[in-house]
Design a protein around this motif. Structure first.
Motif, mmCIF file in Angstrom:
data_model
loop_
_atom_site.group_PDB
_atom_site.id
_atom_site.type_symbol
_atom_site.label_atom_id
_atom_site.label_comp_id
_atom_site.label_asym_id
_atom_site.label_seq_id
_atom_site.Cartn_x
_atom_site.Cartn_y
_atom_site.Cartn_z
ATOM 1 N N SER A 172 0.821 -1.223 0.000
ATOM 2 C CA SER A 172 0.000 0.000 0.000
ATOM 3 C C SER A 172 0.850 1.265 0.000
ATOM 4 C CB SER A 172 -0.920 -0.001 1.227
ATOM 5 O OG SER A 172 -0.168 0.073 2.429
ATOM 6 N N LYS A 173 2.145 1.119 0.318
ATOM 7 C CA LYS A 173 3.056 2.265 0.291
ATOM 8 C C LYS A 173 3.882 2.311 -0.990
ATOM 9 C CE LYS A 173 3.567 2.215 5.339
ATOM 10 N NZ LYS A 173 4.522 2.062 6.477
ATOM 11 N N SER A 174 3.580 1.403 -1.908
ATOM 12 C CA SER A 174 4.347 1.303 -3.146
ATOM 13 C C SER A 174 4.099 2.500 -4.057
ATOM 14 C CB SER A 174 3.972 -0.002 -3.864
ATOM 15 O OG SER A 174 4.568 -0.056 -5.143
ATOM 16 N N ASP A 175 5.099 2.794 -4.899
ATOM 17 C CA ASP A 175 4.952 3.860 -5.898
ATOM 18 C C ASP A 175 4.067 3.410 -7.055
ATOM 19 O OD1 ASP A 175 6.590 5.522 -4.439
ATOM 20 O OD2 ASP A 175 8.426 4.855 -5.444
ATOM 21 N N ASP A 176 3.872 2.096 -7.170
ATOM 22 C CA ASP A 176 2.981 1.563 -8.198
ATOM 23 C C ASP A 176 1.533 1.847 -7.781
ATOM 24 O OD1 ASP A 176 1.306 -0.096 -9.762
ATOM 25 O OD2 ASP A 176 2.948 -1.491 -10.131
ATOM 26 N N TRP A 177 0.847 2.703 -8.541
ATOM 27 C CA TRP A 177 -0.493 3.150 -8.155
ATOM 28 C C TRP A 177 -1.455 1.986 -8.016
ATOM 29 C CZ3 TRP A 177 -5.349 2.823 -10.340
ATOM 30 C CH2 TRP A 177 -6.339 3.626 -9.755
ATOM 31 N N PHE A 178 -1.445 1.073 -8.998
ATOM 32 C CA PHE A 178 -2.386 -0.046 -8.974
ATOM 33 C C PHE A 178 -2.133 -0.947 -7.768
ATOM 34 C CE2 PHE A 178 -3.592 -4.396 -10.144
ATOM 35 C CZ PHE A 178 -4.945 -4.219 -10.414
ATOM 36 N N LEU A 179 -0.854 -1.276 -7.535
ATOM 37 C CA LEU A 179 -0.505 -2.125 -6.392
ATOM 38 C C LEU A 179 -0.889 -1.453 -5.085
ATOM 39 C CD1 LEU A 179 0.867 -4.603 -5.139
ATOM 40 C CD2 LEU A 179 3.062 -3.387 -5.315
ATOM 41 N N ALA A 180 -0.648 -0.146 -4.969
ATOM 42 C CA ALA A 180 -0.976 0.583 -3.743
ATOM 43 C C ALA A 180 -2.481 0.580 -3.490
ATOM 44 C CB ALA A 180 -0.456 2.019 -3.834
ATOM 45 N N GLN A 181 -3.276 0.767 -4.560
ATOM 46 C CA GLN A 181 -4.728 0.795 -4.394
ATOM 47 C C GLN A 181 -5.278 -0.568 -3.997
ATOM 48 O OE1 GLN A 181 -6.714 3.555 -4.465
ATOM 49 N NE2 GLN A 181 -4.747 4.628 -4.587
ATOM 50 N N VAL A 182 -4.789 -1.609 -4.653
ATOM 51 C CA VAL A 182 -5.258 -2.959 -4.335
ATOM 52 C C VAL A 182 -4.861 -3.344 -2.916
ATOM 53 C CG1 VAL A 182 -5.010 -5.408 -4.906
ATOM 54 C CG2 VAL A 182 -5.277 -3.720 -6.733
ATOM 55 N N SER A 183 -3.620 -3.040 -2.535
ATOM 56 C CA SER A 183 -3.144 -3.383 -1.186
ATOM 57 C C SER A 183 -3.923 -2.623 -0.126
ATOM 58 C CB SER A 183 -1.643 -3.067 -1.065
ATOM 59 O OG SER A 183 -0.886 -3.842 -1.973
ATOM 60 N N SER A 184 -4.247 -1.368 -0.393
ATOM 61 C CA SER A 184 -5.038 -0.581 0.562
ATOM 62 C C SER A 184 -6.454 -1.137 0.672
ATOM 63 C CB SER A 184 -5.081 0.889 0.132
ATOM 64 O OG SER A 184 -3.789 1.460 0.154
ATOM 65 N N PHE A 185 -7.025 -1.548 -0.455
ATOM 66 C CA PHE A 185 -8.371 -2.120 -0.442
ATOM 67 C C PHE A 185 -8.415 -3.409 0.381
ATOM 68 C CE2 PHE A 185 -11.507 -5.040 -2.292
ATOM 69 C CZ PHE A 185 -12.668 -4.303 -2.104
ATOM 70 N N LEU A 186 -7.316 -4.170 0.341
ATOM 71 C CA LEU A 186 -7.256 -5.444 1.068
ATOM 72 C C LEU A 186 -6.825 -5.272 2.525
ATOM 73 C CD1 LEU A 186 -5.660 -7.728 -1.682
ATOM 74 C CD2 LEU A 186 -8.064 -7.621 -0.974
ATOM 75 N N GLY A 187 -6.590 -4.040 2.947
ATOM 76 C CA GLY A 187 -6.286 -3.808 4.362
ATOM 77 C C GLY A 187 -4.940 -3.182 4.640
ATOM 78 N N GLY A 188 -4.159 -2.912 3.616
ATOM 79 C CA GLY A 188 -2.866 -2.247 3.824
ATOM 80 C C GLY A 188 -3.055 -0.858 4.406
ATOM 81 N N LYS A 189 -2.183 -0.460 5.318
ATOM 82 C CA LYS A 189 -2.400 0.783 6.067
ATOM 83 C C LYS A 189 -1.682 1.985 5.480
ATOM 84 C CE LYS A 189 1.543 0.005 9.154
ATOM 85 N NZ LYS A 189 1.989 -0.886 10.179
ATOM 86 N N GLY A 190 -1.057 1.822 4.307
ATOM 87 C CA GLY A 190 -0.236 2.899 3.752
ATOM 88 C C GLY A 190 -0.992 4.199 3.570
ATOM 89 N N ASN A 191 -2.184 4.148 2.985
ATOM 90 C CA ASN A 191 -2.971 5.366 2.744
ATOM 91 C C ASN A 191 -3.391 6.026 4.044
ATOM 92 O OD1 ASN A 191 -4.518 7.226 1.032
ATOM 93 N ND2 ASN A 191 -6.315 6.206 1.927
#
Length: 361
Positions: free
Chosen positions: A256-275
């Motif tokens: 969710s903290k990745s510079d890859d926008w798609f990966l960051a969005q998917v990871s945040s949707f699945l519970g990643g706390k980066g955003n």
């Protein structure tokens, strides 16, 4: 006859002169040899003296370096950890409140606090059918990390965290004329009613500018409310106590903290706390006081950090009465780092100490 006598006389004279010359040359040669030997001895003596002086100087320098190194090592060994792990509830509240006050005076009005929770000393055993809430005097309570050993889940953690927050707000707030602040609880921020989230507010008896808002066990879904309260609070203190996200990152957090926008969005949707962490960072939230705990080598380990210090690592003694400092780290130490610190201090497995195979701690 005369010629023979003359010749004999001449030979005798020449022989005498030759012997005399040879004697003189021999004496001169001997003198030269003696002088040369004396000069060589003098040169050797001078070199030996210079060498001795160099060795003496080197030895003195080495001794001084050794003494300085020993002195520095002693200084490092004598450096005492400025803080200790609180072993009572009241001491922890006092220590956390002091950190909050120091940070507030330093201009940090958005604070994250992580503390241990009070627990009945008879509880904490997995497999019990029911664990009651702690109802003892604070001197008799033990401090436990908010981990999986709490059988009541997140709501039991909230019932232990709520009075801790109340005590912390009461300790932190000024009491003009001896009047304590009014402390209110708002559970409306927990939409489901079972997520163990609450908002506690301290209202000063004299100055509204001293009011404090503290979110207890906020989740990522609480960030909108945190943002709203922070915008309304202005320069007043807003705190987050024992957030439900972890200090360390898992795969989803890292994604969710990745510079890859798609990966960051998917990871945040699945519970990643980066955003969520980015939003808190934009609001100015900082970690002010953190005390964590887990088990390493069979014994309790505690990590302690203030906003203005490194991480301090402590190990509990075998009597369970105090904690011994074992190391420090600029960044949050990993489990492997703590294990190495214990090895460096000669601290072995707890069962070995309990069975007498290793010295007691």
């Amino acid at each position: 006859m005369r010629f023979s006598s003359y010749l004999l006389f001449t030979l005798l004279v020449r022989s005498s002169n030759g012997f005399s010359s040879m004697g003189s040359q021999g004496s001169s040669s001997c003198s030269s040899i003696v002088d040369s030997s004396a000069r060589k001895n003098s040169l050797v003596s001078t070199r030996m003296q210079n060498t001795n002086n160099e060795v003496s100087s080197t030895s003195t320098t080495t001794l001084k370096s050794t003494e300085e190194s020993s002195s520095n090592d002693n200084d490092n060994n004598n450096n005492e950890v400025p803080y200790e792990i609180p072993v009572t509830f009241d001491k922890m509240i006092e220590q956390a409140s002091e950190a909050m006050t120091d940070a507030y005076l330093a201009g940090k009005t958005r604070q994250i606090i992580r503390v241990m929770l009070p627990r009945d000393p008879e509880s904490g055993q997995l497999g019990q059918y029911f664990e009651a809430d702690a109802q003892l005097e604070t001197e008799e309570l033990v401090l436990a990390p908010p981990d999986e050993t709490w059988q009541g889940g997140i709501m039991q953690l909230y019932r232990a965290c709520a009075p801790t927050c109340e005590a912390l707000l009461n300790q932190f707030s000024d009491k003009p004329g001896g009047l304590p602040p009014t402390i209110l609880e708002d559970r409306s921020v927990d939409e489901s009613g079972v997520d163990g989230v609450g908002l506690w507010m301290s209202q000063s008896a004299a100055r509204p500018a001293d009011d404090v808002s503290c979110f207890v066990q906020p989740t990522q879904e609480t960030i909108d409310a945190v943002e709203s309260i922070s915008n309304q609070a202005g320069k007043r203190l807003v705190a987050l106590m024992n957030p439900q996200w972890r200090n360390v990152d898992d795969a989803l957090d890292a994604g969710s903290k990745s510079d890859d926008w798609f990966l960051a969005q998917v990871s945040s949707f699945l519970g990643g706390k980066g955003n969520s962490m980015q939003r808190l960072e934009d609001l100015g939230f900082d970690s002010i006081y953190c005390i964590e705990g887990y088990v390493c080598k069979g014994g309790n380990v505690r990590l302690l950090k203030r906003f203005d210090t490194d991480w301090y690592v402590f190990a509990e003694n075998d009597e369970g009465t105090d904690y011994i400092p074992v190391g420090t780290s600029v960044s949050r130490p990993t489990y492997q780092d703590v294990d190495k610190m214990l090895d460096d201090k000669g601290i072995t497995l707890k069962y070995a100490r309990d069975m007498g195979f290793a010295p007691k701690l």
